[in-house]
Design an enzyme around this catalytic site. Structure first.
Site, PDB file in Angstrom:
ATOM      1  N   ALA A  53      30.780  45.764  48.501  1.00  0.00           N
ATOM      2  CA  ALA A  53      30.975  44.923  47.330  1.00  0.00           C
ATOM      3  C   ALA A  53      32.398  45.086  46.798  1.00  0.00           C
ATOM      4  CB  ALA A  53      29.970  45.293  46.241  1.00  0.00           C
ATOM      5  N   THR A  54      33.073  43.999  46.518  1.00  0.00           N
ATOM      6  CA  THR A  54      34.436  43.971  45.972  1.00  0.00           C
ATOM      7  C   THR A  54      34.539  42.744  45.078  1.00  0.00           C
ATOM      8  OG1 THR A  54      35.130  42.620  47.824  1.00  0.00           O
ATOM      9  CG2 THR A  54      35.399  44.938  48.095  1.00  0.00           C
ATOM     10  N   THR A  55      35.454  42.523  44.268  1.00  0.00           N
ATOM     11  CA  THR A  55      36.439  43.288  43.529  1.00  0.00           C
ATOM     12  C   THR A  55      36.060  43.222  42.052  1.00  0.00           C
ATOM     13  OG1 THR A  55      38.215  42.782  45.117  1.00  0.00           O
ATOM     14  CG2 THR A  55      38.893  43.319  42.870  1.00  0.00           C
TER      15      THR A  55
END
Length: 281
Positions: A53-55
């Site tokens: 998971a990003t950002t």
């Protein structure tokens, strides 16, 4: 839910006063339910096999704090999810977001929610914001074994301090180190680009709407440079999520409002692809 009820008797942990920590209670009763423990048997599973998971970005403004995140989760070079929710309301005056191994991060965030609720029920009062930040540090440190195998989870905690009447931001490292950030911060694979974007747009007198737009501009810049970060998807109607916490408590900005502001950002980039370089009004 819990295992080990021999002879119909509840484990001793259920009958003792114990502590106000639900995590410690769970560790004594059924540690297999702690975040990531079900992966122990997998040993050195390659990091690219698990969605990441990003950002995430966070910034303060007079009277509050904002938390925003893109929606993309990746698995290696593949988009695993286009509309993931990485932001979690943890109580009335705090919220947490996660970057890293998505599955463990979601478990950690949900357990942290229960941890704060459990403390409040037993103690009759909620933890101070400092206490909430320290508790999350302990939980991140508890994931150190999984982090050493590549399943790293990095949270970002924001909250409104009812004592100082201001928004505050706390970041963490993989071993549970806790750091208070000043004004703004970002985590995730696109964090360096997002933070650089906020740096050129941030002002101490931002109002809430402009702060949201600064966050959206920073996520757009991150998506422009980092393939693991998803920008606004006008065709699918997928937009970043934004949570705001003030003296009135936590609230999630409506999809319609975020869509309106995100559309303004996209339209502005059609004229100036590199984005604004001066103050936003």
């Amino acid at each position: 839910m819990f295992e080990g009820f021999e002879g119909g008797r509840m484990p001793a942990a259920f009958m003792s006063a114990g502590t106000s920590s639900f995590t410690e209670f769970l560790r004594a009763v059924n540690p297999e339910l702690l975040p990531g423990r079900h992966l122990d048997a997998a040993g050195g599973v390659a990091e690219h096999l698990t969605p990441d998971a990003t950002t995430i970005v966070a910034l303060t403004f007079p009277g509050g704090v904002l938390l925003a995140g893109d929606r993309r989760a990746t698995q290696g070079n593949v988009i695993a999810n286009r509309d993931m929710d990485k932001l979690y309301r943890t109580d009335e005056f705090s919220a947490v977001a996660i970057a890293g191994a998505a599955g463990i991060g979601v478990e950690l965030a949900r357990l942290y929610q229960v941890e704060l609720e459990h403390y409040e029920k037993l103690e009759g009062r909620s933890l101070s914001l400092e206490g909430k930040a320290n508790k999350l540090a302990q939980m991140v440190r508890g994931n150190l074994g999984m982090a050493m195998q590549g399943f790293v989870v990095i949270p970002l905690l924001v909250g409104f301090d009812e004592v100082t009447e201001e928004g505050r931001v706390f970041s963490y490292d993989a071993v549970g180190g806790r750091y208070e950030e000043q004004r703004y911060h970002s985590i995730g694979s696109g964090s360096v680009f997002a933070k650089g974007s906020i740096k050129k747009l941030y002002r101490d007198d931002l109002d809430e709407t402009t702060a949201i737009k600064v966050a959206l501009e920073s996520l757009y810049d991150a998506a422009d440079e980092d393939s693991a970060t998803g920008g606004p998807d006008l065709h699918r109607g997928i937009f970043p999520l934004v949570d705001v916490i003030t003296e009135d408590g936590h609230r999630r900005i409506s999809t319609e409002e975020v869509a309106r502001l995100a559309t303004e950002v996209v339209q502005g980039r059609a004229v100036h692809p590199d984005g604004p370089t001066a103050r936003l009004d």
